[in-house]
Design a protein around this motif. Structure first.
Motif, PDB file in Angstrom:
ATOM      1  N   ILE B  37       0.920  -1.213  -0.059  1.00  0.00           N
ATOM      2  CA  ILE B  37       0.215   0.015   0.063  1.00  0.00           C
ATOM      3  C   ILE B  37       0.936   1.036   0.119  1.00  0.00           C
ATOM      4  O   ILE B  37       0.141   2.240  -0.061  1.00  0.00           O
ATOM      5  CB  ILE B  37      -0.998  -0.025   1.444  1.00  0.00           C
ATOM      6  CG1 ILE B  37      -0.243   0.142   2.522  1.00  0.00           C
ATOM      7  CG2 ILE B  37      -2.114  -0.982   1.089  1.00  0.00           C
ATOM      8  CD1 ILE B  37      -1.111   0.374   3.744  1.00  0.00           C
ATOM      9  N   SER B  38       1.947   1.231   0.108  1.00  0.00           N
ATOM     10  CA  SER B  38       2.966   2.093   0.241  1.00  0.00           C
ATOM     11  C   SER B  38       2.594   3.438  -0.892  1.00  0.00           C
ATOM     12  O   SER B  38       2.634   4.639  -0.159  1.00  0.00           O
ATOM     13  CB  SER B  38       4.429   1.850  -0.196  1.00  0.00           C
ATOM     14  OG  SER B  38       5.408   2.597  -0.142  1.00  0.00           O
ATOM     15  N   PRO B  39       2.279   3.177  -1.971  1.00  0.00           N
ATOM     16  CA  PRO B  39       2.034   4.623  -2.748  1.00  0.00           C
ATOM     17  C   PRO B  39       0.773   5.275  -2.418  1.00  0.00           C
ATOM     18  O   PRO B  39       0.677   6.298  -2.707  1.00  0.00           O
ATOM     19  CB  PRO B  39       1.828   3.777  -4.246  1.00  0.00           C
ATOM     20  CG  PRO B  39       2.338   2.663  -4.330  1.00  0.00           C
ATOM     21  CD  PRO B  39       2.489   2.153  -2.917  1.00  0.00           C
ATOM     22  N   LEU B  41      -0.025   5.809   0.390  1.00  0.00           N
ATOM     23  CA  LEU B  41       0.121   6.466   1.631  1.00  0.00           C
ATOM     24  C   LEU B  41       0.848   7.895   1.559  1.00  0.00           C
ATOM     25  O   LEU B  41       1.055   8.806   2.358  1.00  0.00           O
ATOM     26  CB  LEU B  41       1.193   5.834   2.723  1.00  0.00           C
ATOM     27  CG  LEU B  41       0.522   4.252   3.164  1.00  0.00           C
ATOM     28  CD1 LEU B  41       1.522   3.873   4.021  1.00  0.00           C
ATOM     29  CD2 LEU B  41      -0.831   4.448   3.920  1.00  0.00           C
ATOM     30  N   ARG B  42       1.177   8.149   0.022  1.00  0.00           N
ATOM     31  CA  ARG B  42       1.881   9.328  -0.190  1.00  0.00           C
ATOM     32  C   ARG B  42       0.873  10.433  -0.356  1.00  0.00           C
ATOM     33  O   ARG B  42      -0.271  10.106  -0.707  1.00  0.00           O
ATOM     34  CB  ARG B  42       2.473   9.273  -1.579  1.00  0.00           C
ATOM     35  CG  ARG B  42       3.959   8.512  -1.347  1.00  0.00           C
ATOM     36  CD  ARG B  42       4.595   8.269  -2.844  1.00  0.00           C
ATOM     37  NE  ARG B  42       4.442   9.749  -3.436  1.00  0.00           N
ATOM     38  CZ  ARG B  42       5.574  10.126  -4.085  1.00  0.00           C
ATOM     39  NH1 ARG B  42       6.797   9.504  -3.638  1.00  0.00           N
ATOM     40  NH2 ARG B  42       5.572  11.304  -4.646  1.00  0.00           N
TER      41      ARG B  42
END
Ligand code: HEM
Ligand code: FES
Lengths: 223, 167
Positions: B37-39, B41-42
């Motif tokens: 899910i990293s992207p 959270l940006r």
């Protein structure tokens, strides 16, 4: 005794799937007296699964195109949370797997476990070793940096030195006379679809044979 | 084991297996989910003000279309996305302006101004919005969004390219 809901669910499933039978046949097998060298096959299997899982994760971001391969890996390493970890595991376990599979083969050789009735297990093992090396070779190109590019140039050139068929082999590997987008794409396809599919199939037969024949005994003084 | 405050071997094994299992699941699970899910959270940075036209070129009383492009870095690539809307001068007063977004509030299709209907029509599910963005017909739950704008001394209109809810 009153059976809990969980026990009821288990026996419902067991009646249909034969879980207890599967357990007895797959895991509760007789084993010769323990020897650490006999664990290397399972270690190879574990590394294969680890590579499969981390590899699938990498494909979430990796892009097999000359324009973006390098940048997408930079992105994994610097921007994606735990990207360094996932790539690090995949990178180092790749080398480890080749080593472990190879030592597994050496142990099978030194304990003479390749003899009747396990010749086929051995032959399939050779296929597994070659495929594992193939995974390393195709994976190495994917970062598309200088080292990858030239290693593949050299590797495919060596394959091209086969008499008569050499040029054909070289062009098939590269998808043309030169290293190009086509090379990267076909190495990617080989690395994530073709070789793993073959590996899974061969591992399946390998394991079936091991369960069928049981593990060989460690040779003692009388052998 | 009743009456004894020692835990049985069986229970001890159960608890430790559970604890270690839970720990391993966490160590594997949390990085895996974070990685995936990293992207998401940006944070999206608010865009710089965008020039969208000059006051004198815009007719009074009918919505006038404009569009602009925003380039963003998504992962390892720059992506240009174009957005658009309509400027409505309600009167001669240079401050009497409404800058509407063309994004339909139903499911984000782009609405068009239709002169004969005298309304914004959405091609996707036949929504109809008034000149000022109110819902006249169709499924949208709320009026069209708008952009905050500014008109400078020479009559140039700029907007902050972040859509605001109507109201
Ligand atoms: C992807 C690579 C491989 C995997 C996942 C794998 C997996 C395994 C496993 C789990 C076992 C049983 C445990 C053990 O004896 O260690 C085994 C046994 C065996 N493997 Fe492999 N193996 C691989 C490569 C090879 C190679 C390269 C060879 C030889 C050319 C080979 C030949 C054998 C033989 C003959 C046995 C039976 C040994 C016995 O019964 O004592 N395997 N393998
Ligand atoms: S998206 Fe406009 S009506 Fe559905």
């Amino acid at each position: 005794m009153r059976s809990t809901l969980w026990q009821k669910l288990f026996s419902w499933l067991d009646e249909r799937l034969g879980l207890n039978d599967a357990y007895k046949n797959l895991l509760d097998r007789p084993e010769p007296k323990g020897n650490w060298w006999n664990t290397l096959g399972s270690a190879s299997l574990f590394l294969f699964i680890l590579q499969a899982v981390t590899g699938i994760f990498l494909t979430v971001y990796y892009t097999p195109s000359p324009d973006h391969a390098y940048d997408s890996i930079q992105y994994i390493m610097t921007e994606v949370q735990f990207g360094w970890l996932v790539r690090g595991i995949h990178h180092w376990s790749a080398s480890l797997m080749v080593i472990v599979v190879f030592i597994h083969m050496l142990r099978v050789f030194f304990t003479a476990s390749y003899k009747y009735p396990r010749e086929l297990t051995w032959l399939i093992g050779i296929g597994l070793l070659l495929l594992t090396v193939g995974m390393g070779f195709t994976g190495y190109l994917l970062p598309w940096h200088q080292m990858a590019y030239w290693a593949t140039t050299v590797g495919t050139q060596i394959a091209g030195s086969v008499p008569f068929a050499g040029e054909f082999i070289l062009k098939s590997l590269r998808g043309g006379p030169d290293l190009s987008a086509l090379t990267l794409q076909r190495f990617f396809a080989a690395h994530i679809w073709i070789l793993p599919a073959l590996l899974v199939a061969l591992i399946g037969v390998h394991l079936y044979l091991i369960i069928r024949h049981g593990e060989s005994h460690f040779p003692d003084k009388e052998d | 084991m009743s009456g004894s405050n020692h835990i049985s071997r069986r229970d001890f094994i159960k608890v430790t297996t559970g604890a270690i299992g839970g720990f391993i699941a966490g160590v594997l699970g949390i990085p895996s989910i974070a990685y995936m899910i990293s992207p998401a959270l940006r944070e999206d940075k608010a865009g710089k003000p965008m020039p969208i036209g000059k006051l004198e070129d815009i007719p009074i009383g009918t919505p006038h279309p404009f569009s602009f492009t925003i380039t963003k870095v998504n992962g390892w690539e720059r992506t240009a996305a174009s957005y658009g809307g309509f400027i409505l001068r309600k009167s001669e007063d240079p401050n009497d302006i409404l800058v509407l977004s063309s994004r339909c509030t139903h499911l984000s299709c782009r609405v068009n101004w239709n002169e004969t209907a005298g309304a914004f029509l959405c091609p996707c599910h036949d929504a109809k919005f008034s000149k000022e963005g109110e819902v006249l017909d169709g499924p949208p739950p709320e009026p069209l969004g708008h952009f905050t704008h500014e008109v400078d001394a020479e009559g140039y209109i700029t907007i902050i390219p972040v859509e605001q809810k109507a109201g």
